[in-house]
Design an enzyme around this catalytic site. Structure first.
Site, PDB file in Angstrom:
ATOM      1  N   GLU A  81     -24.260  -4.801  33.396  1.00 19.93           N
ATOM      2  CA  GLU A  81     -25.587  -4.801  34.012  1.00 19.93           C
ATOM      3  C   GLU A  81     -26.719  -4.672  32.997  1.00 19.93           C
ATOM      4  O   GLU A  81     -27.891  -4.852  33.340  1.00 19.93           O
ATOM      5  CB  GLU A  81     -25.679  -3.667  35.041  1.00 19.93           C
ATOM      6  CG  GLU A  81     -24.802  -3.919  36.268  1.00 19.93           C
ATOM      7  CD  GLU A  81     -24.763  -2.736  37.218  1.00 19.93           C
ATOM      8  OE1 GLU A  81     -25.089  -1.610  36.794  1.00 19.93           O
ATOM      9  OE2 GLU A  81     -24.404  -2.934  38.390  1.00 19.93           O
ATOM     10  N   GLU A 112      -2.408   2.063  30.457  1.00 14.74           N
ATOM     11  CA  GLU A 112      -3.166   3.240  30.054  1.00 14.74           C
ATOM     12  C   GLU A 112      -2.336   4.230  29.237  1.00 14.74           C
ATOM     13  O   GLU A 112      -2.872   5.174  28.650  1.00 14.74           O
ATOM     14  CB  GLU A 112      -3.747   3.960  31.272  1.00 14.74           C
ATOM     15  CG  GLU A 112      -2.728   4.626  32.176  1.00 14.74           C
ATOM     16  CD  GLU A 112      -3.413   5.361  33.318  1.00 14.74           C
ATOM     17  OE1 GLU A 112      -3.399   6.605  33.293  1.00 14.74           O
ATOM     18  OE2 GLU A 112      -3.947   4.699  34.220  1.00 14.74           O
TER      19      GLU A 112
END
EC number: 4.2.1.126
Length: 278
Positions: A81, A112
């Site tokens: 953004e 992960e």
């Protein structure tokens, strides 16, 4: 101090399946009210981190968000953004998620748990001491993040973290640890809820404050936003009208010519000061 996973503690509510829709919504909302207070308590740490990030970015440094699952997705979201909102290049704030782009929509098995991959992902961007690595993990135990932060620190790179558990292994690898303690989740262990919401709030605070510090906002307006749709062109045009004695059509033409409110206003004012009197 002992490390306690508050994020894994039982919900304060039980028999959720027997509740009405109204009851569930009200109870989730009651828990959500706790988030802003938890974030408020972390402002001194956020301030400390931002004050160290700003001079680095001004010298060409970048901000890397690193996480897995929900935390990784939120980092990628905030990073994505920045260009449209502030007109910054896409390589200033970068979101990395364990498992790569596939993991944005689908779980990637064991991604992960790899303690080495996070640093390898950073090396692909030629990371250097001007950069900042911010680990995001509600649990504070994600190996992908911890491994990257540990090695980054060894190379003199500033590290920060956002977690929902105090005294976590991830916080131990951070120069500045932001510990946002929101308590047990409404659905036990579902850190996409309060923890995720709080993470997004803190990421907003970090990136927005940095962008303001870089001069990407004037007054309270996004004067460097990308003109990617009619709504934003209209918004930018009205910003120019507030600054300059122009009609809507003149302001819009000026905006489209220069590509941003800031550039358009500066160009117009420079032209006015350099135009000789007749």
């Amino acid at each position: 101090m002992d490390f306690i996973k508050i994020t894994e503690q039982p919900s304060l509510y039980n028999d959720l399946e027997s509740k009405s829709v109204e009851e569930i919504l009200k109870e989730i909302n009651a828990e959500d009210h706790k988030i802003a207070d938890a974030v408020h308590k972390t402002i001194p740490q956020i301030e400390k981190l931002v004050e160290q990030i700003l001079p680095r970015v001004k010298e060409g440094g970048r901000i890397f968000y690193m996480g897995a699952g929900t935390s990784g997705r939120l980092g990628v979201l905030d990073a994505s953004e920045i260009p449209p909102t502030f007109g910054m290049p896409s390589n200033v704030v970068i979101g990395l998620i364990a498992g790569g782009e596939t993991a944005l929509r689908n779980p990637v098995e064991n991604a992960e748990d790899n303690t080495e991959q996070g640093w390898q992902d950073l090396l692909a961007y030629s990371i250097n001491p001007k950069d900042t690595v911010i680990g995001i993990a509600a649990s504070g135990t994600t190996p992908y993040v911890i491994g990257a932060m540990h090695t980054a620190r060894e190379h003199g790179i500033l590290t920060g973290c956002i977690t929902s558990n105090p005294n976590s292994p991830m916080a131990a690898e951070a120069d500045v640890a932001i510990e946002m303690i929101v308590g047990p989740e409404y659905v036990t262990g579902s850190s996409r809820m309060k923890s995720g919401t709080g993470q997004k709030m803190i990421l907003n605070m970090i990136s927005t404050t940095v962008m303001i510090g870089l001069g990407r906002v004037k007054g309270n307006k996004m004067v460097n936003m990308q003109l990617s749709n009619h709504k934003l062109v209209d918004r930018g045009t009205r910003m120019i009208i507030e600054e300059l004695p122009l009609s809507y059509e003149e302001a819009e033409a000026l905006l489209l010519q220069y590509g941003s409110v800031k550039e358009a206003v500066e160009a117009y004012r420079n032209q006015q000061t350099t135009t000789p009197l007749t």
